[in-house]
Write a protein that holds these residues in place. Structure first.
Motif, PDB file in Angstrom:
ATOM      1  N   ARG A 107      24.591  30.405  64.773  1.00  0.00           N
ATOM      2  CA  ARG A 107      24.484  31.902  64.659  1.00  0.00           C
ATOM      3  C   ARG A 107      24.580  32.361  66.034  1.00  0.00           C
ATOM      4  O   ARG A 107      25.246  33.521  66.202  1.00  0.00           O
ATOM      5  CB  ARG A 107      22.988  32.137  64.119  1.00  0.00           C
ATOM      6  CG  ARG A 107      22.761  31.530  62.673  1.00  0.00           C
ATOM      7  CD  ARG A 107      21.319  32.053  62.221  1.00  0.00           C
ATOM      8  NE  ARG A 107      20.934  31.250  61.131  1.00  0.00           N
ATOM      9  CZ  ARG A 107      19.998  30.528  61.229  1.00  0.00           C
ATOM     10  NH1 ARG A 107      18.960  30.430  62.034  1.00  0.00           N
ATOM     11  NH2 ARG A 107      19.833  29.907  60.023  1.00  0.00           N
ATOM     12  N   ASP A 108      24.295  31.805  67.055  1.00  0.00           N
ATOM     13  CA  ASP A 108      24.017  32.303  68.229  1.00  0.00           C
ATOM     14  C   ASP A 108      24.224  31.462  69.538  1.00  0.00           C
ATOM     15  O   ASP A 108      23.786  30.138  69.468  1.00  0.00           O
ATOM     16  CB  ASP A 108      22.574  32.859  68.573  1.00  0.00           C
ATOM     17  CG  ASP A 108      22.750  33.610  69.950  1.00  0.00           C
ATOM     18  OD1 ASP A 108      21.772  33.285  70.852  1.00  0.00           O
ATOM     19  OD2 ASP A 108      23.307  34.815  70.132  1.00  0.00           O
ATOM     20  N   SER A 109      25.031  31.802  70.492  1.00  0.00           N
ATOM     21  CA  SER A 109      25.489  30.849  71.665  1.00  0.00           C
ATOM     22  C   SER A 109      24.096  30.469  72.560  1.00  0.00           C
ATOM     23  O   SER A 109      24.190  29.350  73.082  1.00  0.00           O
ATOM     24  CB  SER A 109      26.793  31.476  72.345  1.00  0.00           C
ATOM     25  OG  SER A 109      26.229  32.666  73.031  1.00  0.00           O
ATOM     26  N   THR A 110      23.121  31.436  72.620  1.00  0.00           N
ATOM     27  CA  THR A 110      22.221  30.950  73.326  1.00  0.00           C
ATOM     28  C   THR A 110      21.271  30.138  72.643  1.00  0.00           C
ATOM     29  O   THR A 110      20.814  28.978  73.415  1.00  0.00           O
ATOM     30  CB  THR A 110      21.298  32.298  73.710  1.00  0.00           C
ATOM     31  OG1 THR A 110      21.856  33.707  74.560  1.00  0.00           O
ATOM     32  CG2 THR A 110      20.275  32.066  74.602  1.00  0.00           C
ATOM     33  N   ARG A 111      21.091  30.299  71.467  1.00  0.00           N
ATOM     34  CA  ARG A 111      20.273  29.202  70.628  1.00  0.00           C
ATOM     35  C   ARG A 111      21.238  27.893  70.635  1.00  0.00           C
ATOM     36  O   ARG A 111      20.469  26.995  70.473  1.00  0.00           O
ATOM     37  CB  ARG A 111      19.985  29.737  69.312  1.00  0.00           C
ATOM     38  CG  ARG A 111      19.185  31.041  68.990  1.00  0.00           C
ATOM     39  CD  ARG A 111      18.883  31.361  67.745  1.00  0.00           C
ATOM     40  NE  ARG A 111      18.138  32.744  67.899  1.00  0.00           N
ATOM     41  CZ  ARG A 111      17.564  33.144  66.549  1.00  0.00           C
ATOM     42  NH1 ARG A 111      17.974  32.577  65.288  1.00  0.00           N
ATOM     43  NH2 ARG A 111      16.854  34.026  66.590  1.00  0.00           N
ATOM     44  N   ARG A 112      22.275  27.948  70.591  1.00  0.00           N
ATOM     45  CA  ARG A 112      23.176  26.511  70.582  1.00  0.00           C
ATOM     46  C   ARG A 112      22.702  25.813  71.990  1.00  0.00           C
ATOM     47  O   ARG A 112      22.711  24.713  71.932  1.00  0.00           O
ATOM     48  CB  ARG A 112      24.428  26.947  70.778  1.00  0.00           C
ATOM     49  CG  ARG A 112      25.352  25.780  70.656  1.00  0.00           C
ATOM     50  CD  ARG A 112      26.920  26.101  70.499  1.00  0.00           C
ATOM     51  NE  ARG A 112      27.189  27.058  69.459  1.00  0.00           N
ATOM     52  CZ  ARG A 112      27.883  28.243  69.720  1.00  0.00           C
ATOM     53  NH1 ARG A 112      28.285  28.799  70.990  1.00  0.00           N
ATOM     54  NH2 ARG A 112      28.038  29.084  68.709  1.00  0.00           N
ATOM     55  N   THR A 140      14.898  27.766  68.881  1.00  0.00           N
ATOM     56  CA  THR A 140      15.481  29.131  69.294  1.00  0.00           C
ATOM     57  C   THR A 140      15.032  29.519  70.615  1.00  0.00           C
ATOM     58  O   THR A 140      15.403  30.498  71.126  1.00  0.00           O
ATOM     59  CB  THR A 140      14.742  29.941  68.162  1.00  0.00           C
ATOM     60  OG1 THR A 140      13.395  29.742  68.074  1.00  0.00           O
ATOM     61  CG2 THR A 140      15.296  29.650  66.909  1.00  0.00           C
ATOM     62  N   GLU A 147      26.442  28.251  56.331  1.00  0.00           N
ATOM     63  CA  GLU A 147      25.612  27.516  57.466  1.00  0.00           C
ATOM     64  C   GLU A 147      25.463  26.345  57.379  1.00  0.00           C
ATOM     65  O   GLU A 147      24.959  25.363  58.123  1.00  0.00           O
ATOM     66  CB  GLU A 147      24.319  28.131  57.745  1.00  0.00           C
ATOM     67  CG  GLU A 147      24.377  29.647  58.560  1.00  0.00           C
ATOM     68  CD  GLU A 147      23.026  30.264  58.581  1.00  0.00           C
ATOM     69  OE1 GLU A 147      22.884  31.407  59.154  1.00  0.00           O
ATOM     70  OE2 GLU A 147      22.092  29.743  58.083  1.00  0.00           O
TER      71      GLU A 147
END
Length: 275
Positions: A159-164, A128, A194
């Motif tokens: 869930r999120d592009s940044t966390r990807r 994360t 998920e």
């Protein structure tokens, strides 16, 4: 046929959601899953280690694994998020209630201790955020020699592009140090949407830098090694599995009767002397 496992399904107090998670995992072909209880000790306020809920209280009847025709196996797992060395208590009696024990170190010093000292089964890699340290070859090899595995979860990337980006970057950094050895891929899913199938996770492992073989083992044989390592850790002496092979059973059938009075080797020696 491989036995697939997902050793990280996030625990939720909503039993209906947790039941749906287990049913979805069985439908996707996972033979074993682990309900993960995350324990993050506060720096000032003392918190108690959670107690796992018996699976019989969560779900009345375990669903059948697709293609296996047997009920899914559900384990309990504890993950301790460590920001200080005092957060992990090796001799805590509460740890014995869990089938699997894992830690998530947040500093380089704690990561080194988890690899070299702590008696755990899994070392979780944060996905994360950007890690504040680099993976060094010495502690990583030390964990591999001790049978401890590293875990990379993928649900945060959904869930999120940044966390990807963090998930891919941290996973690739780990693979460069461990060369794909002792790595498991799990979901850490909170919702059924998920969850992904075993072969989809295998393809995701290729994106993380794993080879075809290592990516498949990350959801099958390496996970099985984690379960066996946990049983060995709790027994303190080890576990031995025995099985009768075909050659062994056939040799027993061809052996002479017990009342013959002489062993086969003795008979051969007697015939040799006679000749």
């Amino acid at each position: 046929m491989s036995v697939f496992m997902d050793l990280n399904l996030s625990f939720t107090a909503e039993r209906s959601r947790l039941k749906t998670l287990i049913e979805t995992a069985a439908h996707l072909g996972f033979s074993t899953v682990a309900i993960n209880y995350v324990f993050e000790p506060a720096t000032k306020k003392k918190q108690e280690i959670p107690t796992p809920t018996p699976i019989k209280e969560l779900i009345d009847e375990l669903p059948v694994v697709q293609g296996r025709y047997r009920p899914i196996r559900v384990l309990n797992r504890l993950t301790v998020v460590m920001s200080d060395s005092s957060h992990f208590r090796p001799n805590a009696a509460e740890y014995r209630c869990f089938d699997l024990l894992s830690v998530q170190p947040t500093t380089e010093k704690l990561f080194h201790a988890a690899c070299m000292i702590y008696d755990v089964d899994i070392i979780c890699i944060s996905v994360t955020e950007k890690l504040p340290f680099f993976f060094k070859r010495a502690p990583v090899n030390g964990a591999i020699d001790r049978g401890v595995v590293f875990e990379v979860s993928y649900s945060a990337a959904i869930r999120d592009s940044t966390r990807r980006r963090y998930t891919i970057a941290n996973a690739i950094s780990l693979m460069e140090s461990c060369k794909g050895k002792n790595v498991i891929l799990s979901s850490a899913a909170e919702k059924p949407l998920e969850l992904r199938g075993p072969y989809d996770i295998t393809n995701l492992g290729l994106l993380f830098g794993l080879s075809d073989r290592d990516a498949k083992e990350a959801v099958s044989s390496t996970c099985r090694s984690v379960v066996l390592h946990a049983e060995t850790r709790k027994s303190a002496s080890g576990i031995v599995y025995t099985m009768k092979t075909c050659s062994e059973s056939s040799s027993q059938q061809e052996a002479p009767p017990a009342d013959s009075g002489e062993a086969p080797a003795a008979k051969r020696a007697k015939l040799h002397l006679t000749d």
